[in-house]
Write a protein that holds these residues in place. Structure first.
Motif, PDB file in Angstrom:
ATOM      1  N   ALA A 305      32.468  15.799  -3.834  1.00 46.48           N
ATOM      2  CA  ALA A 305      33.413  15.896  -3.110  1.00 46.48           C
ATOM      3  C   ALA A 305      34.676  14.975  -3.855  1.00 46.48           C
ATOM      4  O   ALA A 305      36.018  14.696  -3.924  1.00 46.48           O
ATOM      5  CB  ALA A 305      32.789  14.866  -2.153  1.00 46.48           C
ATOM      6  N   HIS A 306      33.825  13.370  -3.859  1.00 43.56           N
ATOM      7  CA  HIS A 306      35.508  12.917  -4.583  1.00 43.56           C
ATOM      8  C   HIS A 306      36.100  13.982  -5.549  1.00 43.56           C
ATOM      9  O   HIS A 306      37.246  12.954  -6.458  1.00 43.56           O
ATOM     10  CB  HIS A 306      33.976  11.550  -5.634  1.00 43.56           C
ATOM     11  N   LEU A 310      36.851  16.895  -1.492  1.00 51.20           N
ATOM     12  CA  LEU A 310      36.454  18.205  -0.073  1.00 51.20           C
ATOM     13  C   LEU A 310      35.694  17.109   0.281  1.00 51.20           C
ATOM     14  O   LEU A 310      35.439  16.168  -0.079  1.00 51.20           O
ATOM     15  CB  LEU A 310      35.797  19.095  -0.515  1.00 51.20           C
ATOM     16  N   HIS A 311      35.282  17.407   1.295  1.00 55.89           N
ATOM     17  CA  HIS A 311      34.238  16.383   2.708  1.00 55.89           C
ATOM     18  C   HIS A 311      32.997  15.940   1.820  1.00 55.89           C
ATOM     19  O   HIS A 311      33.231  17.570   1.688  1.00 55.89           O
ATOM     20  CB  HIS A 311      34.158  16.466   4.067  1.00 55.89           C
ATOM     21  N   PRO A 312      32.125  15.131   1.491  1.00 57.55           N
ATOM     22  CA  PRO A 312      30.514  16.080   1.538  1.00 57.55           C
ATOM     23  C   PRO A 312      30.181  16.709   1.543  1.00 57.55           C
ATOM     24  O   PRO A 312      28.994  17.542   1.446  1.00 57.55           O
ATOM     25  CB  PRO A 312      30.039  14.578   1.310  1.00 57.55           C
ATOM     26  N   LEU A 313      30.303  16.610   3.314  1.00 56.09           N
ATOM     27  CA  LEU A 313      29.563  17.988   4.224  1.00 56.09           C
ATOM     28  C   LEU A 313      29.487  19.412   3.659  1.00 56.09           C
ATOM     29  O   LEU A 313      29.320  20.581   3.752  1.00 56.09           O
ATOM     30  CB  LEU A 313      29.554  17.334   5.807  1.00 56.09           C
ATOM     31  N   VAL A 314      31.551  19.294   3.838  1.00 56.13           N
ATOM     32  CA  VAL A 314      31.922  20.501   3.654  1.00 56.13           C
ATOM     33  C   VAL A 314      31.317  21.606   2.166  1.00 56.13           C
ATOM     34  O   VAL A 314      30.778  22.456   1.648  1.00 56.13           O
ATOM     35  CB  VAL A 314      33.794  20.497   2.849  1.00 56.13           C
ATOM     36  N   THR A 315      31.293  19.614   1.189  1.00 55.17           N
ATOM     37  CA  THR A 315      30.776  20.604   0.064  1.00 55.17           C
ATOM     38  C   THR A 315      29.541  20.939  -0.381  1.00 55.17           C
ATOM     39  O   THR A 315      28.958  21.452  -0.705  1.00 55.17           O
ATOM     40  CB  THR A 315      31.135  19.712  -0.634  1.00 55.17           C
ATOM     41  N   LEU A 316      28.544  20.568   0.649  1.00 58.84           N
ATOM     42  CA  LEU A 316      27.569  20.461   0.557  1.00 58.84           C
ATOM     43  C   LEU A 316      27.233  22.125   0.727  1.00 58.84           C
ATOM     44  O   LEU A 316      26.668  22.447   0.725  1.00 58.84           O
ATOM     45  CB  LEU A 316      26.873  19.377   0.956  1.00 58.84           C
ATOM     46  N   MET A 317      27.606  22.668   2.374  1.00 62.96           N
ATOM     47  CA  MET A 317      27.826  23.612   2.664  1.00 62.96           C
ATOM     48  C   MET A 317      28.679  24.524   1.454  1.00 62.96           C
ATOM     49  O   MET A 317      27.868  25.985   1.535  1.00 62.96           O
ATOM     50  CB  MET A 317      28.798  23.898   4.348  1.00 62.96           C
ATOM     51  N   PHE A 323      25.170  29.353  -3.508  1.00 60.92           N
ATOM     52  CA  PHE A 323      24.317  29.784  -4.327  1.00 60.92           C
ATOM     53  C   PHE A 323      23.647  30.962  -3.909  1.00 60.92           C
ATOM     54  O   PHE A 323      23.058  31.843  -4.137  1.00 60.92           O
ATOM     55  CB  PHE A 323      23.132  28.401  -4.155  1.00 60.92           C
ATOM     56  N   ARG A 324      23.681  30.990  -1.963  1.00 63.56           N
ATOM     57  CA  ARG A 324      22.536  31.804  -1.808  1.00 63.56           C
ATOM     58  C   ARG A 324      23.274  33.731  -1.407  1.00 63.56           C
ATOM     59  O   ARG A 324      22.215  34.320  -1.950  1.00 63.56           O
ATOM     60  CB  ARG A 324      22.546  31.550   0.048  1.00 63.56           C
ATOM     61  N   ILE A 333      32.797  28.987  -7.660  1.00 60.80           N
ATOM     62  CA  ILE A 333      33.133  29.761  -7.019  1.00 60.80           C
ATOM     63  C   ILE A 333      33.829  29.284  -5.368  1.00 60.80           C
ATOM     64  O   ILE A 333      34.668  29.109  -4.522  1.00 60.80           O
ATOM     65  CB  ILE A 333      33.428  30.991  -7.101  1.00 60.80           C
ATOM     66  N   VAL A 334      32.550  29.216  -4.095  1.00 59.78           N
ATOM     67  CA  VAL A 334      32.634  28.841  -2.705  1.00 59.78           C
ATOM     68  C   VAL A 334      33.064  27.658  -2.698  1.00 59.78           C
ATOM     69  O   VAL A 334      34.100  27.404  -2.306  1.00 59.78           O
ATOM     70  CB  VAL A 334      31.266  29.028  -2.002  1.00 59.78           C
ATOM     71  N   PRO A 335      32.998  25.898  -3.649  1.00 56.23           N
ATOM     72  CA  PRO A 335      33.335  25.374  -3.133  1.00 56.23           C
ATOM     73  C   PRO A 335      34.906  25.052  -3.635  1.00 56.23           C
ATOM     74  O   PRO A 335      35.721  24.900  -2.120  1.00 56.23           O
ATOM     75  CB  PRO A 335      33.173  23.851  -3.781  1.00 56.23           C
ATOM     76  N   LEU A 336      35.863  25.912  -4.950  1.00 57.99           N
ATOM     77  CA  LEU A 336      36.784  26.066  -4.878  1.00 57.99           C
ATOM     78  C   LEU A 336      38.031  26.572  -4.220  1.00 57.99           C
ATOM     79  O   LEU A 336      39.032  26.381  -3.758  1.00 57.99           O
ATOM     80  CB  LEU A 336      36.801  26.865  -6.345  1.00 57.99           C
ATOM     81  N   ILE A 337      37.413  27.672  -3.585  1.00 55.22           N
ATOM     82  CA  ILE A 337      37.508  29.029  -2.475  1.00 55.22           C
ATOM     83  C   ILE A 337      37.718  27.723  -1.012  1.00 55.22           C
ATOM     84  O   ILE A 337      39.510  28.036  -1.310  1.00 55.22           O
ATOM     85  CB  ILE A 337      36.942  29.844  -2.276  1.00 55.22           C
ATOM     86  N   LEU A 338      36.989  26.960  -1.016  1.00 54.13           N
ATOM     87  CA  LEU A 338      36.417  26.137   0.320  1.00 54.13           C
ATOM     88  C   LEU A 338      38.688  24.743   0.071  1.00 54.13           C
ATOM     89  O   LEU A 338      39.044  24.881   0.932  1.00 54.13           O
ATOM     90  CB  LEU A 338      35.877  25.687   0.740  1.00 54.13           C
ATOM     91  N   LEU A 339      38.418  24.767  -1.166  1.00 54.96           N
ATOM     92  CA  LEU A 339      39.474  23.094  -1.373  1.00 54.96           C
ATOM     93  C   LEU A 339      40.760  24.248  -0.822  1.00 54.96           C
ATOM     94  O   LEU A 339      41.927  23.073  -0.596  1.00 54.96           O
ATOM     95  CB  LEU A 339      39.454  22.952  -2.637  1.00 54.96           C
ATOM     96  N   CYS A 340      41.091  25.640  -1.880  1.00 50.33           N
ATOM     97  CA  CYS A 340      42.346  26.461  -1.595  1.00 50.33           C
ATOM     98  C   CYS A 340      42.897  26.442  -0.230  1.00 50.33           C
ATOM     99  O   CYS A 340      43.579  26.032   0.061  1.00 50.33           O
ATOM    100  CB  CYS A 340      42.451  28.301  -2.448  1.00 50.33           C
TER     101      CYS A 340
END
Length: 374
Positions: A305-306, A310-317, A323-324, A333-340
Motif C-alpha cells: 500500500a505504501h 492503495l489502502h492496506p485493506l484494498v491491497t489485501l483484498m 491469487f484465488r 495484476i488485480v491490485p494494479l487494476i484496482l489502483l487504476c
C-alpha cells in the motif's frame, strides 16, 4: 424524474454486471491470450529500460538514433545476463561444499530412514497378521504399479516438445526488444491514431501512472523477499546449519512464488523431523514458518500500500482475490487494476463513487507531455 430514480436504483446492478464481465474478460485474457503475447510483453519492458539509456547516448554522446537504441538494448540484456550469471555462480559456489558432504548426508539420511522403518515395523507388530501381510504385499508390489512412463517419459516428452516454442519465444523477445526500442515513436503515433484527442491525455496519464506503480510494486515484492531472507537466515543460523545463507536464499526464492511458498519446504521438513524423533528441529522449523507467515500477512499489505498508494485493506483484498482467481500473476495484476480504477475515479474520468476533492489533472498531464517531448 422517474427515469432518473430508476437509473439510481439500477446503477449498482449495472456496475456489478460490468465488474463481472470485466473479471471474466481479464481471466480469459490471462489464461489464454497472455501466454501468446508474453514475448512481446517482456520485450516491451526491456525497451522501457533501454529507452532512457538510448536518449542519454543521443544527447550526451551524439549517437545516431539506431545505434543508441541498439546499444541501449544490448546493455540492458547484458545487465540481465550478468545478474543471472552472478546469482548462478554464487549459488554454485555455495553448493560445492554441499555436494562434497553429500556422502555423509546420504548415510545419515539412510540411517534415519532405517530408524523410521524399525518404528513402523514395531507399530505394525501389534496389528493382526492378515493386515500385516496385506501391507507387506502392497509394499512388495509397489514397484510394479509405478508407471515410469508417466513419471519420467511424459515430462521429458513435454520438455522436448516445448523446445521449439522456447526458441521461437526467445527470438521474438530479443528481436521485439530491438524493434520496440528503435521504433518507439512510430509505435506511439500508430496507437495514438486510434484515440481521439481527449482520450490520448487520459490514456497517457493512466499509462505513466501504471508504469510507475508497477515499478513500486516490484520494489515492494523485493522488500518482502528481503524480509523473508533475513528471517530464514537468522532462523537457520540459530539452528546451527552449515550453510544457513544458501538455504535461506533457496527458500526465500520459493517463498516469492505464492503458488509454492516457504511452507512447501518447511512444513514437510518439520513433519519428517518430528516423525524421526528430532523434536527440537521439527518444532524450530514450525516456529520459523509461523513467524514468516505472520510477518508476511501483517507487513505485506502495508508495504504494498505504501509503494503503490492503495489502502492496506484494498491491497489485501486485491492480493487475496487475485491469487484465488488468477493464481500467481493475479496477485500482481488485480491490485494494479484496482489502483487504476481508484485513480481514474479520482481524476474524474469515471464516476463510480464520490470524491471530496478530486486532484486536478492539468499539472500531471503537462509533465507527461514534457516527458514525451524529451
Amino acid at each position: 424524474m422517474e427515469d432518473k430514480s430508476l437509473y439510481k436504483l439500477l446503477r449498482p446492478l449495472i456496475l456489478l454486471c460490468y465488474a463481472v464481465l470485466a473479471i471474466l474478460a481479464v481471466k480469459y485474457l490471462m489464461s489464454h491470450v497472455l501466454s501468446w503475447f508474453m514475448p512481446f510483453i517482456i520485450a516491451f519492458f526491456v525497451s522501457r529500460l533501454a529507452l532512457p539509456l538510448a536518449r542519454g547516448m543521443k544527447k550526451k554522446l551524439r549517437f545516431p538514433h539506431g545505434v543508441a537504441c541498439v546499444t541501449g538494448t544490448i546493455l540492458v540484456m547484458l545487465a540481465a545476463i550478468v545478474v543471472v550469471g552472478l546469482l548462478g555462480f554464487f549459488i554454485a559456489l555455495r553448493l560445492i561444499p554441499f555436494f562434497k558432504d553429500l556422502p555423509n548426508t546420504y548415510a545419515n539420511a539412510m540411517a534415519e530412514v532405517s530408524v523410521l522403518g524399525d518404528r513402523l515395523s514395531a507399530a505394525l507388530g501389534g496389528l493382526p497378521q492378515s493386515v500385516v501381510d496385506g501391507i507387506n504385499n502392497a509394499i512388495t508390489n509397489l514397484p510394479e504399479k509405478i508407471d515410469l512412463y508417466a513419471l519420467l517419459g511424459q515430462p521429458l516428452l513435454n520438455v522436448a516438445s516445448s523446445v521449439p516454442n522456447a526458441i521461437l519465444a526467445t527470438v521474438a523477445t530479443v528481436v521485439g526488444s530491438f524493434l520496440l526500442t528503435i521504433y518507439d515513436d512510430a509505435v506511439g503515433k500508430f496507437l495514438r491514431s486510434f484515440m481521439p484527442g481527449p482520450w490520448h491525455e487520459k490514456v497517457a496519464r493512466t499509462y505513466h501512472h501504471l508504469i510507475t506503480s508497477l515499478g513500486n510494486w516490484l520494489k515492494a515484492q523485493c522488500i518482502m523477499c528481503s524480509i523473508c531472507l533475513v528471517e530464514l537466515f537468522v532462523g537457520f543460523w540459530i539452528m546451527g546449519f552449515a550453510s544457513p545463507f544458501l538455504l535461506a536464499v533457496i527458500i526465500a526464492w520459493i517463498d516469492f512464488l505464492p503458488v509454492l511458498g516457504a511452507g512447501t519446504v518447511l512444513i514437510p521438513w518439520a513433519l519428517i523431523s518430528l516423525i524421526l524423533g528430532n523434536f527440537k528441529l521439527g518444532i524450530s522449523l514450525a516456529v520459523l514458518y509461523a513467524v514468516i507467515l505472520v510477518v508476511r500477512n501483517l507487513v505485506e499489505p502495508h508495504v504494498v500500500a505504501h509503494q503503490i498508494g492503495l489502502h492496506p485493506l484494498v491491497t489485501l483484498m486485491g492480493i487475496c482475490v487475485g491469487f484465488r482467481m488468477f493464481g500467481f500473476m493475479g496477485m500482481f495484476i488485480v491490485p494494479l487494476i484496482l489502483l487504476c480504477v481508484v485513480k481514474l475515479n479520482e481524476w474524474g474520468y469515471i464516476h463510480l463513487w464520490q470524491v471530496e476533492t478530486p486532484p486536478s489533472p492539468e499539472n500531471e498531464i503537462l509533465s507527461i507531455e514534457s516527458a514525451e517531448k524529451e
